[in-house]
Design a protein around this motif. Structure first.
Motif, PDB file in Angstrom:
ATOM      1  N   MET A  12       0.819  -1.214   0.000  1.00 26.48           N
ATOM      2  CA  MET A  12       0.000   0.000   0.000  1.00 26.48           C
ATOM      3  C   MET A  12       0.855   1.268   0.000  1.00 26.48           C
ATOM      4  O   MET A  12       0.448   2.290  -0.528  1.00 26.48           O
ATOM      5  N   LEU A  15       1.197   2.808  -3.419  1.00 27.79           N
ATOM      6  CA  LEU A  15      -0.008   3.226  -4.131  1.00 27.79           C
ATOM      7  C   LEU A  15       0.122   4.674  -4.615  1.00 27.79           C
ATOM      8  O   LEU A  15       0.282   5.580  -3.792  1.00 27.79           O
ATOM      9  N   ARG A  19      -4.669   6.736  -7.761  1.00 30.12           N
ATOM     10  CA  ARG A  19      -5.572   5.596  -7.562  1.00 30.12           C
ATOM     11  C   ARG A  19      -6.711   5.944  -6.602  1.00 30.12           C
ATOM     12  O   ARG A  19      -7.659   5.205  -6.459  1.00 30.12           O
ATOM     13  N   TRP A  56      -2.208  -3.781  -3.006  1.00 30.84           N
ATOM     14  CA  TRP A  56      -3.131  -3.331  -4.049  1.00 30.84           C
ATOM     15  C   TRP A  56      -2.608  -3.791  -5.405  1.00 30.84           C
ATOM     16  O   TRP A  56      -1.440  -4.109  -5.563  1.00 30.84           O
ATOM     17  N   ASP A  58      -3.714  -2.975  -9.828  1.00 30.08           N
ATOM     18  CA  ASP A  58      -4.638  -2.433 -10.822  1.00 30.08           C
ATOM     19  C   ASP A  58      -5.497  -3.547 -11.392  1.00 30.08           C
ATOM     20  O   ASP A  58      -5.056  -4.697 -11.472  1.00 30.08           O
TER      21      ASP A  58
END
Length: 67
Positions: A12, A15, A19, A56, A58
């Motif tokens: 994270m 990120l 996003r 995370w 995509d």
């Protein structure tokens, strides 16, 4: 729209700020993956808040499937 399973999980901390623009991303939290978007915190498709996601990725179109 068909989404593929993520291959490139990232912490994270990695990120990018963009996003959090409302797009769907795949989050890993509490031992499961959930499609989420940012709305005053990470929320899943039915609006439940996702607490402390660990990673995370995509959501991307599967290879070989055209739009």
């Amino acid at each position: 729209m068909m989404a593929s399973v993520a291959r490139d999980w990232q912490a994270m901390e990695m990120l990018p700020d963009d996003r959090r623009d409302g797009r769907d991303v795949l989050l890993w939290a509490d031992g499961y993956a959930a499609i989420c978007s940012w709305c005053d915190g990470w929320r899943d498709a039915v609006g439940r808040e996702i607490m402390a996601p660990a990673a995370w990725a995509d959501i991307v179109e599967p290879e070989g499937v055209g739009g």
